[in-house]
Design a protein around this motif. Structure first.
Motif, PDB file in Angstrom:
ATOM      1  N   UNK A  22       0.822  -1.202   0.000  1.00 11.37           N
ATOM      2  CA  UNK A  22       0.000   0.000   0.000  1.00 11.37           C
ATOM      3  C   UNK A  22       0.859   1.257   0.000  1.00 11.37           C
ATOM      4  N   UNK A  23       1.897   1.258   0.813  1.00 11.59           N
ATOM      5  CA  UNK A  23       2.742   2.441   0.896  1.00 11.59           C
ATOM      6  C   UNK A  23       3.510   2.668  -0.410  1.00 11.59           C
ATOM      7  N   UNK A  24       3.978   1.593  -1.042  1.00 12.87           N
ATOM      8  CA  UNK A  24       4.702   1.725  -2.303  1.00 12.87           C
ATOM      9  C   UNK A  24       3.823   2.382  -3.369  1.00 12.87           C
ATOM     10  N   UNK A  25       2.575   2.003  -3.403  1.00 10.80           N
ATOM     11  CA  UNK A  25       1.652   2.587  -4.381  1.00 10.80           C
ATOM     12  C   UNK A  25       1.497   4.094  -4.141  1.00 10.80           C
ATOM     13  N   UNK A  26       1.447   4.487  -2.889  1.00 12.80           N
ATOM     14  CA  UNK A  26       1.250   5.907  -2.566  1.00 12.80           C
ATOM     15  C   UNK A  26       2.528   6.723  -2.741  1.00 12.80           C
ATOM     16  N   UNK A  27       3.657   6.144  -2.386  1.00  5.72           N
ATOM     17  CA  UNK A  27       4.933   6.844  -2.564  1.00  5.72           C
ATOM     18  C   UNK A  27       5.192   7.122  -4.038  1.00  5.72           C
TER      19      UNK A  27
END
Length: 463
Positions: A22-27
């Protein structure tokens, strides 16, 4: 299902890779609010990433155009029949400039990369990683209990890194929709990486320039040295009157008359610890008689951020015509920021420096805020965190840095309880920004515990 089951679900979410995914998608979404061309990206972050994520949690979202300038604001609500408590959450989807050429080889601000316990990427610490943790913890409670047990209102803005323009106006316009019993949100660093932390407000900052303009153009130091006043020397001496040689502020209108006892008691249990890579504290610097934690969380500080005269990159044998210093006051509740610069004018004039010009920055400051450490919501949150982790959290009366907390405390009238998920050496706002993986995993359990407890008995009632 039980509280322990919700916490275990949060741990599995991290261990199975859900958090990193999830964080990779947002970063990967370059939400640089300081870059005007990124406005469509800011809008897309809310519309295409956050709103669908919240819809899966049963939230209804509306994206509000910024009434001042910059990116929009998302307001989301999940309301449950019979819920007695309403909780306001906050986050910001914008990040500081990527500064991509300055990142270490192999790293990119727009790609999440894990190396050992470090998760690199712009926004991992500020603030995408933090609101990703909170959204996931809400999901874990919902999947475990089938409901939250409280009403949740969430606001995600996209302009925090440029001073939150329009946020106050949005909060005032939608005050009824944003009404709640408490703010529980996440930003900023823990006191120490391994110690859960609560902070209850924020110091603020006022920036200004001091300058000395004596003449047009430089003059040869061999022909005129000893005859012409040097603006760099004058400004250096003027700055030297503002503090003692060890940093104690001499302009006493800039500091509180005293440190409240509740603040002193709370900070007695707090040792400043930035983690690996943090600089060593200079014990004799700043206000005498205060502990390190009291200096940074309970008091005011003055800093010279930059000083220029002549041509630093290519010095020449000439007396410069002017000098300039960019300065900053970090301040807490108990002082009047509108008197800072008038007091400085009086101080400089009294010390023989009427030629030093003072220019306040156009950028507005956030008023300083501080919830009393004895407030019932503080005791409740501290008990929840200790129940989850077995560790009493550090309770900071306010963050050392600045946040738009006054909008929530003053305009919305909320007690404000912040539970940060970063640490002081995270390279926030710098190249190689990162989040600590073990801290993120523990933070997921902390927030799952808090959100679970909000749906149980014993939650503070309105005061």
């Amino acid at each position: 299902m039980t509280r322990a089951a919700a916490i275990a679900a949060a741990e599995r979410y991290f261990d199975d890779g859900g958090f990193v995914t999830d964080l990779a998608r947002r970063v990967a979404i370059p939400t640089e609010s300081q870059v005007e061309e990124r406005l469509p990206v800011l809008e897309g972050y809310l519309a295409d990433e956050i709103a669908p994520s919240l819809a899966r949690l049963g939230f209804q979202s509306a994206i509000v155009a910024n009434p001042v300038r910059g990116g929009p604001v998302l307001i989301a609500e999940r309301r449950e029949a019979g819920a007695a408590t309403t909780v306001f959450g906050y986050g910001h989807g914008d990040v500081i400039r990527g500064l991509e050429p300055q990142w270490r080889d192999g790293l990119s601000p727009w790609r999440l990369q894990q190396e050992g316990d470090l998760l690199y990427g712009r926004g991992t610490a500020d603030n995408k990683g933090q609101h990703t943790i909170n959204l996931a913890a809400l999901d874990c409670v919902l999947k475990t209990r089938g409901r939250l047990g409280f009403n949740a209102v969430l606001l995600i803005e996209t302009g925090e890194e440029i001073g939150s323009p329009g946020l106050r106006e949005v909060c005032r316009q939608y005050k009824d929709r944003l009404a709640a019993d408490v703010l529980i949100a996440s930003d900023g660093p823990r006191l120490a990486p391994e110690r859960p932390t609560i902070f209850l407000g924020a110091r603020s900052a006022m920036n200004f320039d001091l300058s000395v303009e004596l003449r047009e153009g430089g003059h040869h130091s061999g022909n005129w040295g000893g005859l012409l006043a040097n603006p760099g020397i004058i400004l250096a001496h003027a700055l030297a009157t503002i503090t003692t040689p060890k940093g104690e502020i001499r302009v006493r209108e800039w500091v509180p008359t005293h440190l409240p006892n509740s603040v002193r008691v709370a900070l007695a249990d707090c040792a400043v610890e930035g983690g690996e890579g943090a600089p060593a504290i200079d014990p004799d610097w700043g206000e005498p008689g205060l502990s390190p934690s009291e200096k940074v969380f309970g008091w005011c500080s003055f800093e010279v951020l930059a000083f220029t005269t002549g041509n630093p990159d290519n010095p020449v044998n000439a007396i410069p015509p002017h000098a300039k210093a960019t300065c900053q006051i970090r301040f807490v509740v108990g002082v009047d920021p509108e008197d800072f610069l008038p007091a400085l004018r009086r101080h400089l004039d009294a010390h023989g420096f009427p030629m030093v010009r003072i220019e306040r920055w156009a950028k507005a400051y956030f008023p300083a805020t501080r919830l009393d450490p004895d407030h019932p919501w503080v005791r409740w949150a501290a008990a929840s965190i200790k129940r989850t982790t077995g560790k009493p959290p550090a309770i900071l009366p306010n963050l050392g840095g600045s946040l738009p907390n006054d909008i929530f405390a003053s305009d919305l009238g909320l007690p404000t309880v912040w539970v940060p998920h970063s640490y002081a050496s995270c390279s926030q706002h710098a190249p190689n920004e990162h989040m600590l993986a073990p801290l993120a995993r523990e933070a997921l359990t902390v927030m799952a515990g808090i959100y679970w407890d909000l749906g149980e008995k014993g939650v503070p009632t309105r005061i």
